[in-house]
Design a protein around this motif. Sequence first.
Motif, PDB file in Angstrom:
ATOM      1  N   LEU A 140      40.137  34.346  46.725  1.00  0.00           N
ATOM      2  CA  LEU A 140      38.764  34.639  46.103  1.00  0.00           C
ATOM      3  C   LEU A 140      38.607  34.462  44.678  1.00  0.00           C
ATOM      4  N   GLU A 141      37.440  34.132  44.361  1.00  0.00           N
ATOM      5  CA  GLU A 141      37.068  33.703  42.977  1.00  0.00           C
ATOM      6  C   GLU A 141      37.609  34.614  42.166  1.00  0.00           C
ATOM      7  N   PRO A 142      37.868  34.531  40.682  1.00  0.00           N
ATOM      8  CA  PRO A 142      38.222  35.599  39.605  1.00  0.00           C
ATOM      9  C   PRO A 142      37.045  36.124  39.326  1.00  0.00           C
ATOM     10  N   ALA A 170      43.503  41.021  34.466  1.00  0.00           N
ATOM     11  CA  ALA A 170      43.910  39.668  34.585  1.00  0.00           C
ATOM     12  C   ALA A 170      44.757  39.974  36.116  1.00  0.00           C
ATOM     13  N   GLU A 171      45.420  41.152  36.322  1.00  0.00           N
ATOM     14  CA  GLU A 171      46.138  41.363  37.485  1.00  0.00           C
ATOM     15  C   GLU A 171      45.278  41.479  38.655  1.00  0.00           C
ATOM     16  N   ILE A 172      44.097  42.058  38.607  1.00  0.00           N
ATOM     17  CA  ILE A 172      43.142  42.202  39.519  1.00  0.00           C
ATOM     18  C   ILE A 172      42.864  40.771  40.238  1.00  0.00           C
ATOM     19  N   ASN A 173      42.536  39.952  39.003  1.00  0.00           N
ATOM     20  CA  ASN A 173      41.912  38.685  39.375  1.00  0.00           C
ATOM     21  C   ASN A 173      43.040  37.804  39.966  1.00  0.00           C
ATOM     22  N   GLU A 174      44.400  38.131  39.705  1.00  0.00           N
ATOM     23  CA  GLU A 174      45.499  37.156  40.282  1.00  0.00           C
ATOM     24  C   GLU A 174      45.507  37.723  41.851  1.00  0.00           C
ATOM     25  N   ARG A 175      45.497  38.981  41.986  1.00  0.00           N
ATOM     26  CA  ARG A 175      45.527  39.482  43.563  1.00  0.00           C
ATOM     27  C   ARG A 175      44.357  38.759  44.382  1.00  0.00           C
ATOM     28  N   ARG A 176      43.488  38.468  43.656  1.00  0.00           N
ATOM     29  CA  ARG A 176      42.023  38.114  44.336  1.00  0.00           C
ATOM     30  C   ARG A 176      42.284  36.645  44.571  1.00  0.00           C
ATOM     31  N   THR A 177      42.660  35.956  43.729  1.00  0.00           N
ATOM     32  CA  THR A 177      42.913  34.280  43.726  1.00  0.00           C
ATOM     33  C   THR A 177      44.177  33.992  44.738  1.00  0.00           C
ATOM     34  N   GLU A 222      32.295  45.671  54.372  1.00  0.00           N
ATOM     35  CA  GLU A 222      30.776  45.492  54.321  1.00  0.00           C
ATOM     36  C   GLU A 222      30.955  45.273  52.753  1.00  0.00           C
ATOM     37  N   THR A 223      31.888  45.147  51.790  1.00  0.00           N
ATOM     38  CA  THR A 223      31.923  45.413  50.619  1.00  0.00           C
ATOM     39  C   THR A 223      31.249  44.090  50.121  1.00  0.00           C
ATOM     40  N   PRO A 224      30.051  44.112  49.113  1.00  0.00           N
ATOM     41  CA  PRO A 224      29.608  42.685  48.652  1.00  0.00           C
ATOM     42  C   PRO A 224      30.398  41.986  48.076  1.00  0.00           C
ATOM     43  N   ALA A 225      30.018  40.708  47.822  1.00  0.00           N
ATOM     44  CA  ALA A 225      30.550  39.746  47.079  1.00  0.00           C
ATOM     45  C   ALA A 225      30.259  39.842  45.731  1.00  0.00           C
ATOM     46  N   TRP A 226      31.357  40.469  44.824  1.00  0.00           N
ATOM     47  CA  TRP A 226      31.052  40.619  43.483  1.00  0.00           C
ATOM     48  C   TRP A 226      31.089  39.436  42.679  1.00  0.00           C
ATOM     49  N   ASP A 227      30.596  39.619  41.553  1.00  0.00           N
ATOM     50  CA  ASP A 227      30.490  38.190  40.671  1.00  0.00           C
ATOM     51  C   ASP A 227      31.134  38.816  39.225  1.00  0.00           C
ATOM     52  N   ARG A 228      31.206  40.055  39.037  1.00  0.00           N
ATOM     53  CA  ARG A 228      31.505  40.471  37.387  1.00  0.00           C
ATOM     54  C   ARG A 228      32.099  41.698  37.864  1.00  0.00           C
ATOM     55  N   ALA A 250      37.587  47.009  48.281  1.00  0.00           N
ATOM     56  CA  ALA A 250      36.725  46.805  47.046  1.00  0.00           C
ATOM     57  C   ALA A 250      37.203  45.848  46.457  1.00  0.00           C
ATOM     58  N   ILE A 251      38.425  45.499  46.166  1.00  0.00           N
ATOM     59  CA  ILE A 251      39.054  44.634  45.326  1.00  0.00           C
ATOM     60  C   ILE A 251      38.753  42.983  46.089  1.00  0.00           C
ATOM     61  N   LEU A 252      39.136  43.248  47.380  1.00  0.00           N
ATOM     62  CA  LEU A 252      39.125  42.023  48.175  1.00  0.00           C
ATOM     63  C   LEU A 252      37.874  41.859  48.645  1.00  0.00           C
TER      64      LEU A 252
END
Length: 245
Positions: free
Chosen positions: A114-116, A103-110, A216-222, A210-212
Amino acid sequence: MDERRSDGTDGETTERVDRALLRGLLSLLVAVALVVSLAVGAAVFAPQATDGLGLGEPEPSSEPPPAGERNPPVTDPDDPGVTRYETDVETITSPTVEDFVHAEINERRTERGLEPLEWDGTVASVARAHAADMGQRDYFAHTNPEGEGPYDRFRDVDDYCRAYGENIAMTWIDRRVERPTGGIVRYRTAEALATGLVDQWMNSTDHRRAILEAGETPAWDRAGVGVYITDDGAVYAGQNFCREW
């Protein structure tokens, strides 16, 4: 130049010198007393860092938002399942820490537009198995003693990710440890421990990228989070990222 002047008898000069020496001695004693007072004050009044949540006893963890599927159809055979450690505040369990971290990683992303990330139970199982392997065999690395990296370990279980990444972290429960942002902290709740793990990653350039999805980090989806807690309170954690085909 040391300039001295006498306007009276030798006795008067001696008396003035004695008074000056006495004042100097008193000043020294006052200074020593002040230093001792400050030291005692620090020992008595300096607050002990507790979970990074302010002064006094920490509050028990709130209810974490459930990350997602806990029993996916495909899991890593070396997944240790639930591990736990009891403090004087609460029993910290690995699934609770994983939920808070996700949850906190997704909060930092949004916060950064960035999408969760969607929770992936299989990816979490692979991360948890690696966290347990590090704890049980006493090493800390992305590559295990057999030379397998993160993507190798995932491919041993499934093959639906075309890009894969991993962040790992290690800390302790109920011991004084250095806070990633400075100072000392003692993690006694799952919520505080999760924040500390995320702070470790966010205060490291490569892990933060990697988180953000920087550089060259890929766009993660999961993604999935795996936490392993040893009997003596050591915590090994991994967050694995996936981009599907």
